[in-house]
Design a protein around this motif. Structure first.
Motif, PDB file in Angstrom:
ATOM      1  N   MET A   1      24.078 -81.720 -25.988  1.00  0.00           N
ATOM      2  CA  MET A   1      23.304 -81.244 -24.832  1.00  0.00           C
ATOM      3  C   MET A   1      21.908 -80.843 -25.276  1.00  0.00           C
ATOM      4  O   MET A   1      21.746 -80.071 -26.226  1.00  0.00           O
ATOM      5  CB  MET A   1      24.018 -80.049 -24.188  1.00  0.00           C
ATOM      6  CG  MET A   1      23.289 -79.492 -22.971  1.00  0.00           C
ATOM      7  SD  MET A   1      24.214 -78.132 -22.209  1.00  0.00           S
ATOM      8  CE  MET A   1      23.075 -77.671 -20.917  1.00  0.00           C
ATOM      9  N   VAL A   2      20.888 -81.372 -24.603  1.00  0.00           N
ATOM     10  CA  VAL A   2      19.508 -81.070 -24.954  1.00  0.00           C
ATOM     11  C   VAL A   2      19.127 -79.721 -24.357  1.00  0.00           C
ATOM     12  O   VAL A   2      19.302 -79.496 -23.156  1.00  0.00           O
ATOM     13  CB  VAL A   2      18.554 -82.153 -24.423  1.00  0.00           C
ATOM     14  CG1 VAL A   2      17.114 -81.799 -24.762  1.00  0.00           C
ATOM     15  CG2 VAL A   2      18.928 -83.516 -24.994  1.00  0.00           C
ATOM     16  N   PRO A   3      18.626 -78.788 -25.191  1.00  0.00           N
ATOM     17  CA  PRO A   3      18.251 -77.471 -24.659  1.00  0.00           C
ATOM     18  C   PRO A   3      17.135 -77.604 -23.627  1.00  0.00           C
ATOM     19  O   PRO A   3      16.271 -78.467 -23.732  1.00  0.00           O
ATOM     20  CB  PRO A   3      17.762 -76.712 -25.906  1.00  0.00           C
ATOM     21  CG  PRO A   3      18.250 -77.492 -27.081  1.00  0.00           C
ATOM     22  CD  PRO A   3      18.387 -78.897 -26.632  1.00  0.00           C
ATOM     23  N   SER A   4      17.182 -76.751 -22.599  1.00  0.00           N
ATOM     24  CA  SER A   4      16.130 -76.769 -21.586  1.00  0.00           C
ATOM     25  C   SER A   4      14.826 -76.255 -22.186  1.00  0.00           C
ATOM     26  O   SER A   4      14.824 -75.513 -23.172  1.00  0.00           O
ATOM     27  CB  SER A   4      16.533 -75.905 -20.390  1.00  0.00           C
ATOM     28  OG  SER A   4      16.728 -74.562 -20.801  1.00  0.00           O
ATOM     29  N   ILE A   5      13.713 -76.677 -21.603  1.00  0.00           N
ATOM     30  CA  ILE A   5      12.403 -76.244 -22.084  1.00  0.00           C
ATOM     31  C   ILE A   5      12.173 -74.794 -21.656  1.00  0.00           C
ATOM     32  O   ILE A   5      12.254 -74.477 -20.469  1.00  0.00           O
ATOM     33  CB  ILE A   5      11.299 -77.152 -21.529  1.00  0.00           C
ATOM     34  CG1 ILE A   5      11.481 -78.571 -22.070  1.00  0.00           C
ATOM     35  CG2 ILE A   5       9.922 -76.613 -21.896  1.00  0.00           C
ATOM     36  CD1 ILE A   5      10.505 -79.580 -21.508  1.00  0.00           C
ATOM     37  N   PRO A   6      11.894 -73.915 -22.604  1.00  0.00           N
ATOM     38  CA  PRO A   6      11.720 -72.503 -22.250  1.00  0.00           C
ATOM     39  C   PRO A   6      10.365 -72.244 -21.597  1.00  0.00           C
ATOM     40  O   PRO A   6       9.426 -73.018 -21.759  1.00  0.00           O
ATOM     41  CB  PRO A   6      11.806 -71.798 -23.612  1.00  0.00           C
ATOM     42  CG  PRO A   6      11.275 -72.818 -24.571  1.00  0.00           C
ATOM     43  CD  PRO A   6      11.748 -74.160 -24.053  1.00  0.00           C
ATOM     44  N   CYS A   7      10.286 -71.147 -20.893  1.00  0.00           N
ATOM     45  CA  CYS A   7       9.019 -70.726 -20.303  1.00  0.00           C
ATOM     46  C   CYS A   7       8.078 -70.199 -21.382  1.00  0.00           C
ATOM     47  O   CYS A   7       6.891 -70.527 -21.389  1.00  0.00           O
ATOM     48  CB  CYS A   7       9.281 -69.652 -19.248  1.00  0.00           C
ATOM     49  SG  CYS A   7       7.803 -68.897 -18.546  1.00  0.00           S
ATOM     50  N   LEU A   8       8.612 -69.390 -22.293  1.00  0.00           N
ATOM     51  CA  LEU A   8       7.806 -68.708 -23.300  1.00  0.00           C
ATOM     52  C   LEU A   8       8.316 -68.993 -24.698  1.00  0.00           C
ATOM     53  O   LEU A   8       9.511 -68.861 -24.975  1.00  0.00           O
ATOM     54  CB  LEU A   8       7.833 -67.193 -23.053  1.00  0.00           C
ATOM     55  CG  LEU A   8       7.230 -66.290 -24.132  1.00  0.00           C
ATOM     56  CD1 LEU A   8       5.720 -66.503 -24.244  1.00  0.00           C
ATOM     57  CD2 LEU A   8       7.545 -64.823 -23.838  1.00  0.00           C
ATOM     58  N   SER A   9       7.401 -69.367 -25.577  1.00  0.00           N
ATOM     59  CA  SER A   9       7.712 -69.505 -27.008  1.00  0.00           C
ATOM     60  C   SER A   9       7.082 -68.320 -27.729  1.00  0.00           C
ATOM     61  O   SER A   9       5.880 -68.073 -27.597  1.00  0.00           O
ATOM     62  CB  SER A   9       7.136 -70.806 -27.567  1.00  0.00           C
ATOM     63  OG  SER A   9       7.672 -71.932 -26.898  1.00  0.00           O
ATOM     64  N   ILE A  10       7.880 -67.575 -28.493  1.00  0.00           N
ATOM     65  CA  ILE A  10       7.375 -66.437 -29.267  1.00  0.00           C
ATOM     66  C   ILE A  10       7.301 -66.870 -30.724  1.00  0.00           C
ATOM     67  O   ILE A  10       8.323 -67.182 -31.340  1.00  0.00           O
ATOM     68  CB  ILE A  10       8.273 -65.200 -29.117  1.00  0.00           C
ATOM     69  CG1 ILE A  10       8.426 -64.826 -27.649  1.00  0.00           C
ATOM     70  CG2 ILE A  10       7.695 -64.025 -29.916  1.00  0.00           C
ATOM     71  CD1 ILE A  10       9.414 -63.684 -27.397  1.00  0.00           C
TER      72      ILE A  10
END
Length: 321
Positions: A1-10
Motif C-alpha cells: 500500500m502506497v502511503p498517502s501524501i502528507p500535508c506537512l513534512s517536518i
C-alpha cells in the motif's frame, strides 16, 4: 500500500545530538495534527545519535517516520536533503536539540490554509535549559508581518526550529545555500520575500522550545560575524534595489548580537570591538534600540543582573517596536 501524501513534512537535521534527539523526534511525531511525516537527516553523527534513532524507529514503528543518514555536509545540506525527500505541501523545520509544542503544527497549518499568500510562518519560542527545564523566558518576534526590508534588518523568524514553509516557495526561490555555515536560514527567508509574492506571518504563541546548551558558551564571535557579513553580501548583490541604509542597519544588528553573545562567552574585548563596529555603521541605534543599550550595559553588569536588566528594558518597549 502506497502511503498517502502528507500535508506537512517536518525536517529534523541532526548532528551529534544523542542527548536530545529522541525527545525532539517524539515532539514531532506526537503533534495533535496527525497528517505529517517526520524526516530525520543524520548528518554523519559520530556519537550515539544513529543508534538511538534506530532504537526509536523500532519502538515507535510509525510509518510517518523516515531516517536518512548522510556524510557530514553541514546544516544547510542536511536541511536540503530533507526538502528533497519531503512530500508535504508544507515543510517545517526542527533542529535536533529543540522541541515543538504539541499544537504547533496545527496552529501553523490553520494559519497558512486560511491565506494562500503566506509563504512561511513562524512563532515565538520559549527558552529551555539544557536539561529541558523552563527558563521562564520567551523569544518573541518584533513583528508578526515583516516586510522584506524588516526581515533583512533583523531575522524575525528567530531560530531554525520555528518556521513552516510552503513547498512552492522553495520551488521558486531554491534551497538553502550550502556555502553558508551560519545565517543560512536568514538569507533564505529574505530570498523568499524577494523572489516570490509571498508574505511572512508570525504567531505570537511560544510554540517552539529552544534549548540553551553549554556548548553555546564557546560561541565563535568572529565566525558568526564572518558568516553574517557573507549572507549580507549575497543579499546586497542579489537584491540591488535594497537601499544601502537597510544593509548597514542589518550589519549593525549582527554586530550587536555578536557583542551580546561575546559577553556571555566572557569575551569582553571582542564585545567592545563588535559594539564599536555597530556604532560606526548606525550610531543612532544606541538612542533608538533598547537592545543596543542592553548590549552596552552588559559590559559592566554580571550575567545574572544583565538578564534581569534586559527583561526590564524589553518589557518597556512598545508592542511592535
Amino acid at each position: 500500500m502506497v502511503p498517502s501524501i502528507p500535508c506537512l513534512s517536518i525536517v529534523i537535521p541532526a548532528y551529534n545530538v544523542a542527548e536530545f534527539i529522541v525527545p525532539a523526534v517524539e515532539s514531532a511525531l506526537d503533534q495533535t495534527f496527525r497528517d505529517i511525516e517526520v524526516i530525520v537527516v543524520d548528518d554523519g553523527s559520530t556519537d550515539a545519535t544513529p543508534a538511538l534513532l534506530a532504537e526509536l524507529a523500532a519502538q515507535r514503528n510509525d510509518i510517518r517516520l523516515k531516517i536518512i543518514r548522510q556524510m557530514n555536509c553541514g546544516l544547510s545540506a542536511a536541511r536540503n536533503t530533507g526538502i528533497r525527500e519531503a512530500r508535504g505541501r508544507y515543510i517545517g523545520f526542527l533542529d535536533g536539540d529543540d522541541l515543538w509544542r504539541c499544537d504547533k503544527a496545527a496552529a501553523h497549518i490553520a494559519l497558512m490554509d486560511s491565506d494562500h499568500g503566506i509563504g512561511f510562518s513562524y512563532s515565538a519560542s520559549e527558552f529551555i535549559e539544557e536539561d529541558g527545564s523552563s527558563t521562564h523566558r520567551l523569544l518573541r518576534p518584533d513583528t508578526l508581518h515583516p516586510s522584506l526590508h524588516e526581515m533583512i534588518s533583523r531575522n524575525h523568524v528567530g531560530n531554525g526550529s520555528t518556521p513552516v514553509v510552503r513547498r512552492s516557495c522553495f520551488e521558486a526561490a531554491g534551497n538553502f545555500r550550502e556555502e553558508l555555515r551560519s545565517c543560512e536560514d536568514y538569507e533564505m527567508w529574505c530570498r523568499i520575500l524577494w523572489l516570490t509574492n509571498s508574505i511572512a506571518v508570525g504567531l505570537p504563541e511560544p510554540l517552539t522550545f529552544y534549548r540553551l546548551r553549554k556548548s553555546s558558551l564557546s560561541f565563535d564571535v568572529d565566525r558568526f560575524v564572518s558568516q553574517a557579513d557573507m549572507a549580507l553580501d549575497i543579499i546586497s548583490a542579489s537584491m540591488p534595489a535594497v537601499p544601502r541604509h537597510v544593509i548597514n542597519r542589518a550589519r549593525a544588528e549582527h554586530y550587536r548580537i555578536a557583542a551580546r553573545k561575546a559577553v556571555i562567552a566572557g569575551k569582553n574585548d571582542r564585545a567592545c570591538a563588535m559594539l564599536a563596529h555597530a556604532f560606526k555603521l548606525r550610531p543612532q541605534m544606541f538612542l533608538t534600540d533598547l537592545r543596543a543599550l542592553a548590549a552596552f550595559a552588559s559590559l559592566a553588569i554580571p550575567e545574572s543582573g544583565l538578564r534581569k536588566l534586559e527583561h526590564l528594558i524589553l518589557s518597556l518597549r512598545p508592542k511592535g517596536a
